[in-house]
Design a protein around this motif. Structure first.
Motif, PDB file in Angstrom:
ATOM      1  N   PHE A 122       0.825  -1.210   0.000  1.00  0.00           N
ATOM      2  CA  PHE A 122       0.000   0.000   0.000  1.00  0.00           C
ATOM      3  C   PHE A 122       0.859   1.260   0.000  1.00  0.00           C
ATOM      4  O   PHE A 122       0.510   2.259  -0.629  1.00  0.00           O
ATOM      5  N   LYS A 125       1.932   1.567  -3.632  1.00  0.00           N
ATOM      6  CA  LYS A 125       0.838   2.018  -4.493  1.00  0.00           C
ATOM      7  C   LYS A 125       0.586   3.513  -4.341  1.00  0.00           C
ATOM      8  O   LYS A 125       0.466   4.236  -5.324  1.00  0.00           O
ATOM      9  N   ASN A 126       0.558   3.980  -3.098  1.00  0.00           N
ATOM     10  CA  ASN A 126       0.272   5.396  -2.861  1.00  0.00           C
ATOM     11  C   ASN A 126       1.437   6.283  -3.277  1.00  0.00           C
ATOM     12  O   ASN A 126       1.218   7.368  -3.819  1.00  0.00           O
ATOM     13  N   TYR A 129       1.344   6.623  -7.113  1.00  0.00           N
ATOM     14  CA  TYR A 129       0.295   7.509  -7.618  1.00  0.00           C
ATOM     15  C   TYR A 129       0.589   8.970  -7.279  1.00  0.00           C
ATOM     16  O   TYR A 129       0.450   9.847  -8.133  1.00  0.00           O
ATOM     17  N   TYR A 150     -12.230  10.945 -13.316  1.00  0.00           N
ATOM     18  CA  TYR A 150     -12.571  10.339 -12.037  1.00  0.00           C
ATOM     19  C   TYR A 150     -12.780   8.835 -12.145  1.00  0.00           C
ATOM     20  O   TYR A 150     -12.448   8.096 -11.244  1.00  0.00           O
ATOM     21  N   LEU A 153      -9.493   7.108 -11.873  1.00  0.00           N
ATOM     22  CA  LEU A 153      -9.011   7.091 -10.495  1.00  0.00           C
ATOM     23  C   LEU A 153      -9.736   6.027  -9.674  1.00  0.00           C
ATOM     24  O   LEU A 153      -9.115   5.290  -8.906  1.00  0.00           O
ATOM     25  N   ILE A 154     -11.038   5.920  -9.870  1.00  0.00           N
ATOM     26  CA  ILE A 154     -11.810   4.902  -9.162  1.00  0.00           C
ATOM     27  C   ILE A 154     -11.368   3.508  -9.602  1.00  0.00           C
ATOM     28  O   ILE A 154     -11.183   2.613  -8.769  1.00  0.00           O
ATOM     29  N   PHE A 156      -8.444   2.684 -10.863  1.00  0.00           N
ATOM     30  CA  PHE A 156      -7.093   2.473 -10.344  1.00  0.00           C
ATOM     31  C   PHE A 156      -7.148   1.994  -8.899  1.00  0.00           C
ATOM     32  O   PHE A 156      -6.512   1.020  -8.527  1.00  0.00           O
ATOM     33  N   ASN A 157      -7.929   2.691  -8.070  1.00  0.00           N
ATOM     34  CA  ASN A 157      -8.020   2.297  -6.666  1.00  0.00           C
ATOM     35  C   ASN A 157      -8.720   0.950  -6.500  1.00  0.00           C
ATOM     36  O   ASN A 157      -8.358   0.175  -5.626  1.00  0.00           O
ATOM     37  N   LEU A 158      -9.708   0.675  -7.326  1.00  0.00           N
ATOM     38  CA  LEU A 158     -10.396  -0.606  -7.238  1.00  0.00           C
ATOM     39  C   LEU A 158      -9.459  -1.752  -7.593  1.00  0.00           C
ATOM     40  O   LEU A 158      -9.350  -2.736  -6.861  1.00  0.00           O
ATOM     41  N   THR A 161      -6.266  -1.752  -5.130  1.00  0.00           N
ATOM     42  CA  THR A 161      -6.514  -1.818  -3.700  1.00  0.00           C
ATOM     43  C   THR A 161      -7.249  -3.083  -3.300  1.00  0.00           C
ATOM     44  O   THR A 161      -7.075  -3.576  -2.197  1.00  0.00           O
ATOM     45  N   SER A 162      -8.047  -3.635  -4.192  1.00  0.00           N
ATOM     46  CA  SER A 162      -8.823  -4.812  -3.781  1.00  0.00           C
ATOM     47  C   SER A 162      -8.302  -6.122  -4.374  1.00  0.00           C
ATOM     48  O   SER A 162      -8.209  -7.119  -3.666  1.00  0.00           O
TER      49      SER A 162
END
Length: 191
Positions: A122, A125-126, A129, A150, A153-154, A156-158, A161-162
């Motif tokens: 994490f 990843k952060n 970005y 947007y 970005l959603i 990318f995080n999905l 991150t999951s």
């Protein structure tokens, strides 16, 4: 080893004798508190946790162990003849006491390595970005324009991150269970 019963524990847990009791218990390899009340059990765990700054694990199988399990850092409930109260209050549940070794040595080791690697992931990843956004601001002259839509970005995080934590959590087993059971020292070495 030290074996202490509930009546003696009642006297020892007074404020004037707690430090002496803790000094004695630190010199023992094993301390067994038998015939203790639920309140005494929780006080002993809280005392060890707060005064010795130790990580505590409480194992119980009945309603009289619930307060002790809740006070400990990690609670393990054993489902059995006395009901499910301890299991409902615990962090982990096992069916028999003999499964505690595998829970601690195998699943504890795997959980520890997975969590440490996921924290590093994490951060990566952060940093990746934010670094991208930082250098983009030089490119656009600090105008405040958005680099991505947007939905990107959603997405990318999905995706980042999951999906990787799920795949990593299911598939990663750095050392086989049989080796972890044969060599319990591996748990300490991983820390």
């Amino acid at each position: 080893g030290l074996v202490i019963d509930g009546r003696t524990l009642e006297h020892v847990l007074h404020d004037s004798l707690q430090n002496i009791f803790l000094e004695l218990t630190e010199k023992c390899r094993a301390v067994v508190c038998c015939r203790a009340t639920p309140l005494q059990k929780s006080i002993v765990v809280r005392l060890v946790r707060n005064k010795l700054k130790a990580m505590t694990l409480a194992v119980g199988d009945g309603a009289n162990d619930v307060s002790m399990i809740q006070v400990a850092d990690t609670g393990v409930g054993i489902s059995g003849q006395e009901g499910m109260q301890a299991v409902m209050a615990s962090d982990f549940a096992i069916s028999q006491f003999r499964h505690l070794k595998k829970l601690l040595l195998v699943h504890g080791h795997w959980c520890y390595t997975r969590l440490t690697n996921m924290v590093l992931y994490f951060f990566y990843k952060n940093v990746a970005y934010v670094n991208l956004l930082f250098w983009y601001q030089f490119f656009c002259g600090f105008s405040g324009t958005s680099m991505t839509d947007y939905w990107i970005l959603i997405l990318f995080n999905l995706l980042f991150t999951s999906v990787p934590p799920i795949v990593y959590g299911v598939l990663d087993k750095d050392v086989p269970a049989e080796i972890l059971m044969q060599f319990p020292q591996l748990y300490m070495m991983s820390q």
